[in-house]
Design a protein around this motif. Sequence first.
Motif, short mmCIF file in Angstrom:
data_model
loop_
_atom_site.label_atom_id
_atom_site.label_comp_id
_atom_site.label_asym_id
_atom_site.label_seq_id
_atom_site.Cartn_x
_atom_site.Cartn_y
_atom_site.Cartn_z
N ASN A 1 -5.33 -27.65 -51.45
CA ASN A 1 -6.60 -27.10 -50.93
C ASN A 1 -6.40 -25.77 -50.22
O ASN A 1 -7.01 -25.50 -49.19
CB ASN A 1 -7.28 -28.09 -49.98
CG ASN A 1 -7.81 -29.30 -50.71
OD1 ASN A 1 -8.36 -29.19 -51.80
ND2 ASN A 1 -7.65 -30.47 -50.12
N GLU B 1 -13.66 -19.65 -51.83
CA GLU B 1 -13.13 -20.59 -52.81
C GLU B 1 -12.08 -19.99 -53.73
O GLU B 1 -11.78 -20.54 -54.79
CB GLU B 1 -14.26 -21.21 -53.65
CG GLU B 1 -15.29 -21.99 -52.84
CD GLU B 1 -14.67 -23.19 -52.12
OE1 GLU B 1 -13.84 -23.87 -52.71
OE2 GLU B 1 -15.01 -23.41 -50.95
N LYS C 1 -14.81 -31.84 -42.10
CA LYS C 1 -15.08 -32.73 -43.23
C LYS C 1 -16.48 -33.31 -43.14
O LYS C 1 -17.18 -33.48 -44.15
CB LYS C 1 -14.05 -33.86 -43.27
CG LYS C 1 -12.73 -33.45 -43.90
CD LYS C 1 -11.79 -34.64 -44.01
CE LYS C 1 -10.48 -34.24 -44.70
NZ LYS C 1 -9.54 -35.39 -44.80
N ASN D 1 -14.66 -26.56 -45.84
CA ASN D 1 -13.20 -26.52 -45.88
C ASN D 1 -12.63 -25.96 -44.59
O ASN D 1 -13.12 -24.94 -44.08
CB ASN D 1 -12.71 -25.66 -47.06
CG ASN D 1 -12.96 -26.32 -48.40
OD1 ASN D 1 -12.94 -27.54 -48.51
ND2 ASN D 1 -13.19 -25.53 -49.43
N THR E 1 -10.40 -23.93 -43.62
CA THR E 1 -9.53 -22.87 -44.15
C THR E 1 -8.75 -22.19 -43.04
O THR E 1 -8.98 -22.42 -41.85
CB THR E 1 -10.39 -21.82 -44.88
OG1 THR E 1 -11.32 -21.25 -43.92
CG2 THR E 1 -11.18 -22.43 -46.02
#
Length: 324
Positions: free
Chosen positions: A57, A63, A168, A173, A175
């Motif tokens: 991930n 993305e 979550k 995400n 990141t």
Amino acid sequence: MVKENLNLIKRGTLNNFSHLQIPRKIWNLFLEKKIDPSTFKIYVELFDRIKISATNNWFDENENIYIKYSYEELKKLLRAKSNGAISSSLKLLKDLNLIIQIKGFNTSSIFYLVNILDNTTKKSTSVLQNFSEQSSKKLETNNNYFNNNNSNKIMEQATYNFFEKIFKEFSVNFTIRNQKSIIKLLKTQNLEEVKNYLLDTFAKINSNSKIKNPSGVFSKIIESGKKEISPSSKVIQTKIYLKNQNLTMNILDKEKKEQDILDNYFSKLSSNDQNNLLLKAFKLAKKEMENAPYKIIEITSKKVHKYILLKELYSNKFDDRIYK
């Protein structure tokens, strides 16, 4: 008929092989001698690692998949004797608009691979350069957190787990960009304060139907540390404020009264007990805000943690609400 004693590849064993995939365009560049063997091998390794990145991930806020590699790793992998050979190959890949590299400080570099599989989304050199410059600025502030272990965590494990769970719940995400935002917020706030800020900010974004990309807006807002979302959401915020104004004032008034009572109790303690309580409050604040400047920890311990400890001492006098 082939001899039976030969160890040949059979139908059931094909999937057991570990193999590298090579985009046809890269193979053609190599055959046409437009890239040398070292450059070819570096691209193939980057392309192979992108699958690992996707599994881990390792995506940015848009993305896009990114890869981490240090020069030492590439040198060892390709058995190169100097950084110069690696740098030359990476420069050629960048000149051909095949990769984007964002250098860290004494750390792994971040690599993006340009999508050469989709002819409809080709990027011009200027666009790629602009993307690289913007990404470099974003990573510049905290690039000392990147390491050679290819980890996508740049904070202490317990803190990471605490906030990853929250993200979550938002379906956002966690990141590198968002982790940096959290680290920045923790310099002036404790864990619960940052958590409440995230919950409040995401709730306001979610309540605004005009926002088409909530996760992107959320990341941008927390990166700036602002509580105001956008001009389009001011009406919603105003309605929320007016609706809860009386309740808010009542809570603030109650907290002020309780704080005055606690200050009165504190003043009646002996000097030794006062010093011990302030020391304990400082240690508690330091534990929660370990990355914050000393002055911020000291102020927070007196403005927040002091009252938390006092309330524990005189819990029979108050309700269960903790001061924030």
